[in-house]
Design a protein around this motif. Structure first.
Motif, mmCIF file in Angstrom:
data_model
loop_
_atom_site.group_PDB
_atom_site.id
_atom_site.type_symbol
_atom_site.label_atom_id
_atom_site.label_comp_id
_atom_site.label_asym_id
_atom_site.label_seq_id
_atom_site.Cartn_x
_atom_site.Cartn_y
_atom_site.Cartn_z
ATOM 1 N N PRO A 76 -60.173 -29.816 -9.775
ATOM 2 C CA PRO A 76 -60.115 -31.150 -10.396
ATOM 3 C C PRO A 76 -59.727 -31.077 -11.872
ATOM 4 O O PRO A 76 -60.002 -30.085 -12.571
ATOM 5 N N LEU A 77 -59.108 -32.142 -12.336
ATOM 6 C CA LEU A 77 -58.815 -32.299 -13.749
ATOM 7 C C LEU A 77 -60.079 -32.790 -14.452
ATOM 8 O O LEU A 77 -60.690 -33.767 -14.023
ATOM 9 N N LYS A 78 -60.467 -32.108 -15.524
ATOM 10 C CA LYS A 78 -61.707 -32.434 -16.223
ATOM 11 C C LYS A 78 -61.409 -32.919 -17.632
ATOM 12 O O LYS A 78 -60.584 -32.337 -18.342
ATOM 13 N N VAL A 79 -62.095 -33.982 -18.021
ATOM 14 C CA VAL A 79 -62.046 -34.483 -19.392
ATOM 15 C C VAL A 79 -63.417 -34.242 -20.008
ATOM 16 O O VAL A 79 -64.433 -34.669 -19.447
ATOM 17 N N LEU A 80 -63.452 -33.556 -21.159
ATOM 18 C CA LEU A 80 -64.713 -33.171 -21.788
ATOM 19 C C LEU A 80 -65.066 -34.112 -22.929
ATOM 20 O O LEU A 80 -64.194 -34.610 -23.649
ATOM 21 N N SER A 81 -66.368 -34.339 -23.038
ATOM 22 C CA SER A 81 -66.904 -35.100 -24.163
ATOM 23 C C SER A 81 -68.163 -34.369 -24.646
ATOM 24 O O SER A 81 -69.116 -34.229 -23.873
ATOM 25 N N ASN A 82 -68.124 -33.913 -25.892
ATOM 26 C CA ASN A 82 -69.221 -33.103 -26.445
ATOM 27 C C ASN A 82 -69.481 -31.854 -25.599
ATOM 28 O O ASN A 82 -70.611 -31.431 -25.393
ATOM 29 N N GLY A 83 -68.387 -31.291 -25.104
ATOM 30 C CA GLY A 83 -68.487 -30.056 -24.328
ATOM 31 C C GLY A 83 -68.903 -30.227 -22.894
ATOM 32 O O GLY A 83 -68.990 -29.239 -22.161
ATOM 33 N N GLU A 84 -69.157 -31.467 -22.432
ATOM 34 C CA GLU A 84 -69.577 -31.730 -21.053
ATOM 35 C C GLU A 84 -68.535 -32.596 -20.356
ATOM 36 O O GLU A 84 -67.963 -33.497 -20.972
ATOM 37 N N PRO A 85 -68.269 -32.340 -19.071
ATOM 38 C CA PRO A 85 -67.296 -33.166 -18.337
ATOM 39 C C PRO A 85 -67.784 -34.611 -18.241
ATOM 40 O O PRO A 85 -68.928 -34.871 -17.859
ATOM 41 N N CYS A 86 -66.919 -35.537 -18.590
ATOM 42 C CA CYS A 86 -67.245 -36.959 -18.472
ATOM 43 C C CYS A 86 -66.327 -37.675 -17.493
ATOM 44 O O CYS A 86 -66.619 -38.795 -17.074
#
Length: 311
Positions: A76-86
């Motif tokens: 899956p394509l992952k988008v990170l926010s503060n180092g965590e996947p969101c």
């Protein structure tokens, strides 16, 4: 009858011998001592080669049977926010087409290990999320990008939060943009949303509706689509909420079969009631008297004539 039974027994014996041959493990033919001579080794190698060929055929057949349920080729394509996947997004195929031109396949650009797509403009908030995938120049399209607008909404009627895809937009040639409004693309926020086809094409249920005449000239299709934007744990998709259509072929055939059975049952009940009605009429009919001798017949005739004279 005897010849038919004979042929049946021969067929059973043949199938039994064939099954026992295929159930024999290949390792049993490899238990030949090396000191028995070169002829024995040659025969053993030929038998091993034949057995290996059979096994390769069976393996290829199993692969063909498992193709339908095979795993997706990319992670899956992952988008990170503060180092965590969101945001998690995955699809077996992503294609874009303008009118009757050749479709543009964006699958590898989106999900390949090189991650050629740029997602740095994506945004994650508590109640909203935006997935932005920038591809750059792809064939004749300059500055191509695809944007998902997602929302996290609480509904009092259900008492829970719901993830929904509100719209999908495609930007190209720097300033041009087409927007598709998403319909029925939603799932509980604690789950991911998955659907076999999410597309603007009507043959795929048309979950993406063009918002303008310019958007109608474009077709965007996702195959084996899955997305999640909230409540992601351990960087993996939560249990999926699958999309369903109102009338699938299986449901339609079930309804037709049920209707036929109801008609047969109604006809059977009608016939039973009709037969009971006939029996009831027969019970109410008066007994008919048939004379047994000529004297009784003359007596009946005299009584009948006397009754007529009285009348």
């Amino acid at each position: 009858m005897a010849s038919l039974w004979k042929h049946f027994c021969i067929l059973v014996l043949h199938l039994h011998s064939y099954a026992s041959f295929h159930q024999q493990p290949a390792s049993s033919t490899a238990s030949v001592v090396l000191d028995e001579g070169s002829n024995t080794r040659m025969r053993n190698e030929e038998h091993l080669g034949f057995t290996g060929e059979l096994e390769n055929r069976h393996v290829s057949q199993r692969k063909l049977l498992q193709t339908t349920g095979a795993a997706l080729p990319f992670s899956p394509l992952k988008v990170l926010s503060n180092g965590e996947p969101c945001i998690l997004f995955q699809a077996r195929k992503l294609s874009l087409r303008f009118e009757k031109q050749k479709p543009v396949d964006l699958t590898e650009l989106t999900f390949s290990p090189q991650k050629l797509v740029d997602t740095r403009e994506s945004l994650c908030q508590q109640d909203k999320a935006t997935l932005v995938m920038k591809f750059g120049d792809v064939e004749d399209l300059r500055d191509l990008s695809i944007r998902f607008q997602l929302s996290n909404t609480f509904y009092e009627s259900s008492g829970q939060w719901w993830l929904s895809v509100d719209r999908v937009s495609v930007s190209y040639n720097t300033s041009e943009e087409v927007v598709f409004n998403a319909t029925d693309v939603y799932a509980p926020a604690s789950s991911s949303y998955r659907c076999l086809h999410v597309s603007s094409l009507q043959r795929y249920s048309g979950l993406l509706l063009p918002s303008t005449e310019q958007a109608q000239r474009w077709a965007i299709t996702f195959i084996d689509f899955q997305i999640q934007a909230f409540n992601i744990s351990a960087g993996k998709f939560s249990p999926a909420s699958d999309c369903t259509t109102v009338l699938t072929p299986a449901i339609l055939m079930g309804l037709i079969t049920s209707l036929i059975l109801l008609l047969v049952l109604a006809y059977a009940l009608h016939m039973v009631v009709h037969l009971k009605h006939i029996e009831h009429d027969d019970d109410q009919k008066a007994d008919v008297y048939f004379p047994q001798s000529p004297e009784q017949l003359d007596h009946c005739c005299e009584e009948t004539s006397a009754e007529k004279n009285v009348m």
